[in-house]
Design a protein around this motif. Structure first.
Motif, PDB file in Angstrom:
ATOM      1  N   UNK A 125       0.837  -1.203   0.000  1.00  0.00           N
ATOM      2  CA  UNK A 125       0.000   0.000   0.000  1.00  0.00           C
ATOM      3  C   UNK A 125       0.873   1.255   0.000  1.00  0.00           C
ATOM      4  N   UNK A 126       1.927   1.261   0.788  1.00  0.00           N
ATOM      5  CA  UNK A 126       2.834   2.409   0.833  1.00  0.00           C
ATOM      6  C   UNK A 126       3.401   2.692  -0.554  1.00  0.00           C
ATOM      7  N   UNK A 127       3.884   1.650  -1.191  1.00  0.00           N
ATOM      8  CA  UNK A 127       4.476   1.790  -2.524  1.00  0.00           C
ATOM      9  C   UNK A 127       3.440   2.286  -3.537  1.00  0.00           C
ATOM     10  N   UNK A 128       2.266   1.673  -3.555  1.00  0.00           N
ATOM     11  CA  UNK A 128       1.253   2.025  -4.549  1.00  0.00           C
ATOM     12  C   UNK A 128       0.617   3.391  -4.276  1.00  0.00           C
ATOM     13  N   UNK A 129       0.398   3.738  -3.010  1.00  0.00           N
ATOM     14  CA  UNK A 129      -0.126   5.072  -2.695  1.00  0.00           C
ATOM     15  C   UNK A 129       0.886   6.131  -3.159  1.00  0.00           C
ATOM     16  N   UNK A 130       2.165   5.842  -3.000  1.00  0.00           N
ATOM     17  CA  UNK A 130       3.207   6.770  -3.434  1.00  0.00           C
ATOM     18  C   UNK A 130       3.325   6.870  -4.943  1.00  0.00           C
ATOM     19  N   UNK A 131       3.047   5.785  -5.635  1.00  0.00           N
ATOM     20  CA  UNK A 131       3.155   5.756  -7.095  1.00  0.00           C
ATOM     21  C   UNK A 131       1.914   6.326  -7.777  1.00  0.00           C
ATOM     22  N   UNK A 132       0.745   5.879  -7.340  1.00  0.00           N
ATOM     23  CA  UNK A 132      -0.506   6.223  -8.028  1.00  0.00           C
ATOM     24  C   UNK A 132      -1.365   7.238  -7.276  1.00  0.00           C
TER      25      UNK A 132
END
Length: 182
Positions: free
Chosen positions: A15-22
């Protein structure tokens, strides 16, 4: 005995990675589950909702920050405290680049704003005292200025913008007559 990462921790990392990306609005629970290689139902089992997962991400990220900077708030030397605050952007981004990328991307999210405000609140108070102890005539304004610069520096670092963050930190070390770290 080797430490294993739980599925809950893997969901938080994804979630951290995807919230930061998208960004938060564009990241679906299905995307998070897919990245974590777990069922989407597991998100709802552990966190009840996407917002619950976000709160867990924020709690996990700021807990890591606090544990990584333990003792900073106990610094009694005002110059050393200001030095530590100036070095904070580099330390934060180097230790948790995905978390801080997410924080920068979510600057308009109320939960993210509240979590960062809670994190910064005790730092503000001790910086005001440090600037006052050093004889600055407007310690509250000095504190607000320094914290605005620190906030801009870590955001600049995660966005890889052209401002020379490390050069700016050195400039501020000279401004406040601090020792440059070796």
């Amino acid at each position: 005995m080797a430490e294993t990462t739980t599925r809950k921790e893997i969901l938080i990392q994804s979630a951290t990675k995807l919230f930061g990306t998208h960004g938060y609005p564009k990241t679906t629970t299905a995307m998070i589950a897919g990245d974590a290689k777990v069922s989407e139902a597991l998100i709802f089992k552990h966190f009840q909702s996407k917002e619950g997962l976000l709160k867990a991400v924020l709690k996990s990220g700021f807990t890591t920050v606090i544990l990584g900077n333990k003792g900073m708030l106990d610094e009694r030397n005002p110059s050393a405290l200001i030095q530590k605050v100036l070095e904070l952007p580099i330390q934060l981004v180097n230790r948790q680049p995905e978390f801080w990328r997410m924080q920068a991307r979510m600057s308009n999210n109320v939960a993210a704003q509240e979590a960062q405000k809670n994190f910064m609140q005790p730092i503000h108070k001790i910086l005001v005292s440090a600037f006052a102890e050093l004889g600055y005539t407007e310690p509250v304004h000095e504190t607000n200025l320094l914290l605005m610069v620190v906030d801009s520096l870590w955001k600049n670092m995660v966005r890889a913008e052209p401002l020379d963050s490390k050069g700016m930190i050195k400039f501020l070390q000279k401004k406040y007559k601090l020792q440059s770290p070796q």
